[in-house]
Design an enzyme around this catalytic site. Structure first.
Site, short mmCIF file in Angstrom:
data_model
loop_
_atom_site.label_atom_id
_atom_site.label_comp_id
_atom_site.label_asym_id
_atom_site.label_seq_id
_atom_site.Cartn_x
_atom_site.Cartn_y
_atom_site.Cartn_z
N LEU A 1 -12.29 0.26 -3.16
CA LEU A 1 -12.29 -0.96 -3.97
C LEU A 1 -12.15 -0.64 -5.46
O LEU A 1 -12.46 -1.46 -6.31
CB LEU A 1 -13.56 -1.78 -3.68
CG LEU A 1 -13.71 -2.18 -2.21
CD1 LEU A 1 -15.05 -2.88 -1.97
CD2 LEU A 1 -12.56 -3.08 -1.74
N ASP B 1 -4.39 0.49 -9.32
CA ASP B 1 -5.80 0.13 -9.48
C ASP B 1 -6.16 -0.15 -10.93
O ASP B 1 -6.86 -1.11 -11.25
CB ASP B 1 -6.70 1.25 -8.94
CG ASP B 1 -6.37 1.58 -7.49
OD1 ASP B 1 -5.70 0.76 -6.83
OD2 ASP B 1 -6.77 2.67 -7.02
N GLU C 1 0.84 -1.21 0.00
CA GLU C 1 0.00 0.00 0.00
C GLU C 1 0.87 1.25 0.00
O GLU C 1 1.85 1.35 0.75
CB GLU C 1 -0.89 -0.03 1.25
CG GLU C 1 -2.30 0.36 1.01
CD GLU C 1 -3.05 -0.60 0.09
OE1 GLU C 1 -3.09 -0.33 -1.14
OE2 GLU C 1 -3.59 -1.59 0.58
N SER D 1 -25.35 6.60 -16.75
CA SER D 1 -25.12 5.58 -15.73
C SER D 1 -26.44 5.12 -15.14
O SER D 1 -27.27 5.96 -14.75
CB SER D 1 -24.23 6.14 -14.63
OG SER D 1 -24.33 5.30 -13.48
#
Ligand code: GLA
Length: 388
Positions: free
Chosen positions: A128, A175, A36, A70
């Site tokens: 996430l 990510d 991290e 969306s």
């Protein structure tokens, strides 16, 4: 439900735009097993893809228009002109897909426009990588539809550029690479300096283990200042130590580096976290490759302590998950992602997971925190085209 139903997304596209999509694509969110705040220091990370993903039905246009919608937001269709896309102009979620189109075009790729309808099951603000899933699904769809043939690692770089420059969040490359390059049943060992990768098999169920993700429901954001401050502190450390990036400090040279930093107390803490965290990633890879999976538990917990005490990106809710889970018998636990809220991961014997989950819920209730959401994470597939 972890994946938005493909047929539904295609149907919604037809209803919305009155035409047939050219295809449907999906890109996952991720958890990071270990590593991290190392990715913007040229270090090591080891994320894996979640089954939760963002699904996009897309049709190519040739008139320089970009239409975005969306299913997850109560907003209409946003229509943009490709020639007017410019960093900092879009302030809502559309900045992510618009930024991807901008980054593709800026890199010389002839994107001519698209109609895009999206639906996502990646929780937002939970650490996430919902943003990366959104960026990567759009990048992959546009690369396919314009026959650009962009390799996955490069798609990830373009998405990172969209996020750094267009959206204005100074994130690293983890990510987007996770979403673009992960494979089912594996964690991705990524060297963020040269973007070389190794797929590490991770079948926890076969070993009687489970990995839980605990979303603390404390929402974080990366465009606010704290993430950028940590990044700037790391860069200052590298400059003071005369290296290109903190990755260049050898593990056995850490004490000497810390001594060199003298009274720069904050920079010293940041440097110590990054160097020890890189080493933890390598330890975890070695343990997994040696089949000693249970032994990664304490390394994860050690990583959390370093993020809490040295890097200072944890929060009471994340600490409560980790402390309670470990006290209840988990093998290890740590915050995952950027921190300041978001999610923690817990590695436990499969037989202990109910007990651990209940203990965490009870601790949250006792502390007066919002109830957490817990789910089991099994390494899923990376970004892909799901229908023609
Ligand atoms: C966020 C960023 C990543 C990485 C992590 C911390 O998820 O987007 O690039 O820096 O935080 O490891």
């Amino acid at each position: 439900m972890s994946t938005a139903p493909t047929a539904q997304v295609a149907d919604d596209f037809r209803a919305l735009y009155g035409t047939e999509p050219d295809g449907v694509w999906a890109a996952p969110g991720r958890v990071n097993l270990i590593g991290e705040h190392t990715d913007y220091n040229d270090g090591f990370v080891m994320p894996f893809a979640l089954p939760h993903s963002t699904v996009a039905a897309v049709a190519r246009r040739t008139d320089g228009r970009l239409r975005l919608h969306s299913a997850d937001l109560d907003a209409g269709v946003t229509e943009l002109d490709l020639d007017t896309l410019a960093p900092g102009t879009d302030r809502d979620w559309t900045a992510y897909p618009a930024g991807v189109v901008w980054a593709l075009r800026e890199a010389g790729h002839p994107v001519t426009g698209a109609d895009i309808h999206l639906a996502s099951t990646v929780p937002t603000g939970a650490g996430l990588s919902s943003s990366a899933a959104l960026e990567v699904v759009v990048a992959l769809a546009l690369s396919d539809l314009h026959a650009l043939g962009i390799p996955r690692w490069k798609l990830a770089r373009l998405c990172q550029r969209a996020e750094n420059v267009y959206v204005g969040a100074p994130t690293g490359i983890m990510d987007q690479t996770a979403s673009a390059c992960c494979e089912a049943g594996h964690a991705l060992f990524l060297d963020t300096r040269d973007l070389s990768t190794r797929q590490i098999p991770l079948d926890l169920a076969a070993e009687g283990l489970r990995l839980l993700v605990v979303d603390t429901r404390v929402r974080h954001t990366h465009s606010d200042g704290e993430y950028g401050k940590r990044r700037a502190g790391c860069e200052k450390g590298a400059a003071l130590l005369g290296v290109d990036a903190l990755r260049d400090i050898p593990y056995d040279g850490l004490d000497e580096a810390l001594a060199t930093l003298g009274d720069e107390a904050e920079v010293r803490r940041l440097v110590r976290h990054v160097v020890t965290e890189d080493q933890r990633v390598e330890r975890v890879v070695a343990l997994l490759e040696a089949g000693r999976t249970r032994e990664i538990g304490p390394v994860l917990t050690e990583g959390h302590a370093s993020l809490r005490d040295d890097f200072r990106v944890s929060c009471p809710e994340l600490d409560t998950v980790v402390d309670t889970a470990v006290a209840a018998g988990a093998l290890g636990a740590r915050m995952t992602g950027g921190g300041f809220g978001g999610s923690a991961i817990v590695l436990a014997e499969a037989t202990d997971t109910d007990l651990v989950t209940k203990a965490v819920e009870a601790a949250f209730a006792a502390a007066g925190f919002t109830a957490p959401r817990t789910f089991e994470a099994v390494p899923g597939e990376g970004a892909r085209r799901v229908t023609r």
